[in-house]
Design an enzyme around this catalytic site. Structure first.
Site, PDB file in Angstrom:
ATOM      1  N   ASN A 207      24.188  41.516  80.169  1.00  0.00           N
ATOM      2  CA  ASN A 207      23.762  42.525  79.189  1.00  0.00           C
ATOM      3  C   ASN A 207      22.538  43.263  79.728  1.00  0.00           C
ATOM      4  OD1 ASN A 207      21.320  40.998  78.372  1.00  0.00           O
ATOM      5  ND2 ASN A 207      22.848  39.527  77.657  1.00  0.00           N
ATOM      6  N   ASP A 276      27.079  35.605  74.823  1.00  0.00           N
ATOM      7  CA  ASP A 276      27.757  34.718  73.862  1.00  0.00           C
ATOM      8  C   ASP A 276      29.026  34.113  74.431  1.00  0.00           C
ATOM      9  OD1 ASP A 276      25.918  34.955  71.823  1.00  0.00           O
ATOM     10  OD2 ASP A 276      26.780  36.849  71.114  1.00  0.00           O
ATOM     11  N   LYS A 286      36.878  36.078  95.506  1.00  0.00           N
ATOM     12  CA  LYS A 286      36.883  37.416  94.906  1.00  0.00           C
ATOM     13  C   LYS A 286      38.289  37.790  94.433  1.00  0.00           C
ATOM     14  CE  LYS A 286      35.678  42.155  95.924  1.00  0.00           C
ATOM     15  NZ  LYS A 286      35.587  43.159  96.966  1.00  0.00           N
ATOM     16  N   PHE A 324      14.733  35.363  68.494  1.00  0.00           N
ATOM     17  CA  PHE A 324      14.785  36.819  68.417  1.00  0.00           C
ATOM     18  C   PHE A 324      16.173  37.207  67.930  1.00  0.00           C
ATOM     19  CE2 PHE A 324      11.291  39.326  70.471  1.00  0.00           C
ATOM     20  CZ  PHE A 324      10.385  38.286  70.575  1.00  0.00           C
ATOM     21  N   LYS A 338      20.443  34.327  60.681  1.00  0.00           N
ATOM     22  CA  LYS A 338      20.281  33.598  61.956  1.00  0.00           C
ATOM     23  C   LYS A 338      19.162  32.569  61.849  1.00  0.00           C
ATOM     24  CE  LYS A 338      22.051  37.230  64.951  1.00  0.00           C
ATOM     25  NZ  LYS A 338      21.782  38.318  65.864  1.00  0.00           N
ATOM     26  N   LYS A 342      20.096  28.649  62.435  1.00  0.00           N
ATOM     27  CA  LYS A 342      19.609  27.996  63.658  1.00  0.00           C
ATOM     28  C   LYS A 342      18.361  27.145  63.414  1.00  0.00           C
ATOM     29  CE  LYS A 342      21.629  31.789  66.333  1.00  0.00           C
ATOM     30  NZ  LYS A 342      21.842  32.313  67.671  1.00  0.00           N
TER      31      LYS A 342
HETATM   32  N1  CTP Z   1      20.931  32.624  71.394  1.00  0.00           N
HETATM   33  C1  CTP Z   1      21.087  31.441  72.097  1.00  0.00           C
HETATM   34  N2  CTP Z   1      22.304  31.115  72.606  1.00  0.00           N
HETATM   35  C2  CTP Z   1      23.370  31.919  72.434  1.00  0.00           C
HETATM   36  C3  CTP Z   1      23.219  33.132  71.711  1.00  0.00           C
HETATM   37  C4  CTP Z   1      21.976  33.458  71.216  1.00  0.00           C
HETATM   38  O1  CTP Z   1      20.121  30.715  72.253  1.00  0.00           O
HETATM   39  N3  CTP Z   1      24.545  31.585  72.920  1.00  0.00           N
HETATM   40  C5  CTP Z   1      19.605  32.937  70.824  1.00  0.00           C
HETATM   41  C6  CTP Z   1      18.913  34.127  71.442  1.00  0.00           C
HETATM   42  O2  CTP Z   1      18.083  33.730  72.526  1.00  0.00           O
HETATM   43  C7  CTP Z   1      18.097  34.668  70.275  1.00  0.00           C
HETATM   44  C8  CTP Z   1      18.894  34.280  69.057  1.00  0.00           C
HETATM   45  O3  CTP Z   1      19.783  33.229  69.476  1.00  0.00           O
HETATM   46  O4  CTP Z   1      16.828  34.042  70.196  1.00  0.00           O
HETATM   47  C9  CTP Z   1      19.704  35.402  68.463  1.00  0.00           C
HETATM   48  O5  CTP Z   1      20.511  35.971  69.473  1.00  0.00           O
HETATM   49  P1  CTP Z   1      21.453  37.215  69.137  1.00  0.00           P
HETATM   50  O6  CTP Z   1      22.163  37.614  70.369  1.00  0.00           O
HETATM   51  O7  CTP Z   1      20.671  38.244  68.382  1.00  0.00           O
HETATM   52  O8  CTP Z   1      22.462  36.621  68.077  1.00  0.00           O
HETATM   53  P2  CTP Z   1      23.697  35.671  68.144  1.00  0.00           P
HETATM   54  O9  CTP Z   1      23.302  34.362  67.543  1.00  0.00           O
HETATM   55  O10 CTP Z   1      24.247  35.623  69.524  1.00  0.00           O
HETATM   56  O11 CTP Z   1      24.708  36.382  67.155  1.00  0.00           O
HETATM   57  P3  CTP Z   1      25.430  37.815  67.295  1.00  0.00           P
HETATM   58  O12 CTP Z   1      25.627  38.038  68.776  1.00  0.00           O
HETATM   59  O13 CTP Z   1      26.673  37.644  66.531  1.00  0.00           O
HETATM   60  O14 CTP Z   1      24.500  38.820  66.681  1.00  0.00           O
END
Ligand code: CTP
Length: 401
Positions: A207, A276, A286, A324, A338, A342
């Site tokens: 990302n 995610d 490759k 975050f 969230k 969490k």
């Molecule tokens: N996070 C994590 N592990 C993951 C996904 C997210 O530890 N697999 C943590 C990120 O570091 C951040 C928080 O969860 O502190 C929120 O991440 P975000 O990407 O905003 O949300 P998601 O929980 O992934 O949900 P969505 O993508 O559906 O918004």
């Protein structure tokens, strides 16, 4: 931190004396009043006029060179909020450690009561000389801050320790002197940057995270006296000074490091933008177009561990956990959900996709959400300022339980 402060810049005779000019500019830029003291040897390398013009003050080059006052060095010493000596030669280090006062700078240093930052710079053999090291130890014991020189090729054509660190690092260490040390004795674990999920050895899913926000948090925590471990995905910015950097690639590597370090941490701040999902299969070689008879390709994905959720479920009562939430819409609702899901003490809601906020920008627009339902909305500001405001809130909450 340096605005309206009076900083004495001591410049000694070394090839790196030219770097003191850039340091002076950085310190002036943030609104400090800078007064420069140059040794006779420094004048052999750089001109007094440059320092006078840029500092907008007289430059002190000798004990008796002031028309106004013969005790100017004493007056400057008492006015100073901090002194930085860059470059500091073996000579000034030796004099200061042994109480010798035989020129303007060394005499002034006898009268200085404000914090002192010494930036040694010299030939490697000189720097490693036992007398110089002994003198640096004495100065450290006397309360001075010593910024170790960098290593690399030196002007004398040798290579090793002795390079004056770059002006922005010296500036940074000077700022640290003025930061409150309200995280002293605290261990802070920060995650930052993106993760990369390998498709094959040359391709990955990731990302836009630049790591800037997480690095700013780690840097601010270190400046405030914390012992910081930074678990970072791949980024192209320099690691903050003084932090224990652990580099990872994938979400699973990040999970291992975060879980491995969390028990030993007082504060955990998870800024990283974790992917995610990862490819269900990561190919050893490759992927070749010729092996694919059709003009489309599908990659099956599988969910990565939610690291923050795992950390939240293992969190002990004395630990503070912040996450975050990067959102493009419905910030309040998503962030609050969230935080609850969490088991966080707070979450920093971050609207991405607006100008000056989000992944690659130097500024951010955030809103803090706390477990007790309270919120704090911040205007757009630099990521450095966001980091300090975040730490302000965390420290306040830790103190009040
Ligand atoms: N996070 C994590 N592990 C993951 C996904 C997210 O530890 N697999 C943590 C990120 O570091 C951040 C928080 O969860 O502190 C929120 O991440 P975000 O990407 O905003 O949300 P998601 O929980 O992934 O949900 P969505 O993508 O559906 O918004």
């Amino acid at each position: 931190m340096l605005k309206d402060k009076t900083i004495i810049l001591g410049v000694c005779g070394g090839i790196a004396a030219y770097k003191a000019i850039e340091l002076l500019r950085l310190v002036k830029k943030v609104g400090a009043n800078v007064k420069v003291v140059m040794t006779r040897a420094a004048l052999e390398f750089v001109g007094e006029t440059t320092f006078r013009v840029l500092s907008e003050n007289d430059v002190c080059t000798g004990l008796f060179d002031s028309k106004e006052s013969s005790v100017r060095h004493i007056q400057w010493a008492s006015e100073s909020d901090a002194v930085v000596i860059a470059p500091a030669t073996a000579n000034i280090i030796g004099k200061m450690a042994n109480g010798i006062a035989d020129d303007a700078l060394s005499t002034m240093m006898m009268a200085v009561t404000s914090p002192v930052l010494i930036c040694p710079s010299m030939n490697t053999y000189m720097y490693e000389n036992r007398a110089v090291q002994r003198n640096l130890d004495i100065l450290e014991q006397d309360g001075a801050f010593i910024l170790e020189p960098g290593t690399g090729e030196l002007a004398c054509k040798t290579s090793g320790a002795g390079r004056l660190p770059e002006p922005d690092l010296i500036f940074d260490r000077l700022v640290k002197i003025f930061c409150p040390k309200d995280l002293k004795d605290k261990k802070i674990l920060v995650s930052a940057g993106p993760t990369r999920e390998a498709i094959d050895p040359v391709r990955y899913i990731s990302n836009h995270s630049s790591g800037k926000m997480g690095y700013a948090v780690a840097e601010a925590a270190e400046k405030r006296g914390g012992s910081v471990t930074l678990v970072s995905g791949p980024v192209s910015i320099a690691p903050p000074f003084g932090v224990n950097l652990i580099q990872v690639n994938s979400a699973r590597q990040m999970a291992d490091e975060m879980l491995g370090h969390m028990d030993d941490s007082d504060i955990i701040i998870k800024v990283a933008a974790v992917a995610d999902y990862r490819p269900l299969v990561s190919y050893e070689n490759k992927i070749k177009k010729d092996d694919n008879p059709t003009d489309s390709l599908s990659i099956d994905l599988t969910e990565n561990p939610d690291i923050l959720k795992m950390v939240g479920s293992r969190k002990k009562k004395h630990q503070f956990l912040a996450g975050f939430a990067a959102e493009t819409q419905n910030l309040d609702a998503h962030a609050s959900t969230k935080m609850e899901k969490k088991n966080l003490d707070m979450i920093v809601g971050n609207i991405v996709g607006i100008k000056g906020s989000g992944f690659e920008a130097d500024t951010n627009k955030v809103k803090f959400f706390f477990k007790d339902g309270s919120t704090h909305d911040l205007p757009i500001m630099s990521k450095e300022h966001v980091a300090h405001r975040l730490l302000d809130h965390i420290i306040k909450r830790i103190k009040t339980g």
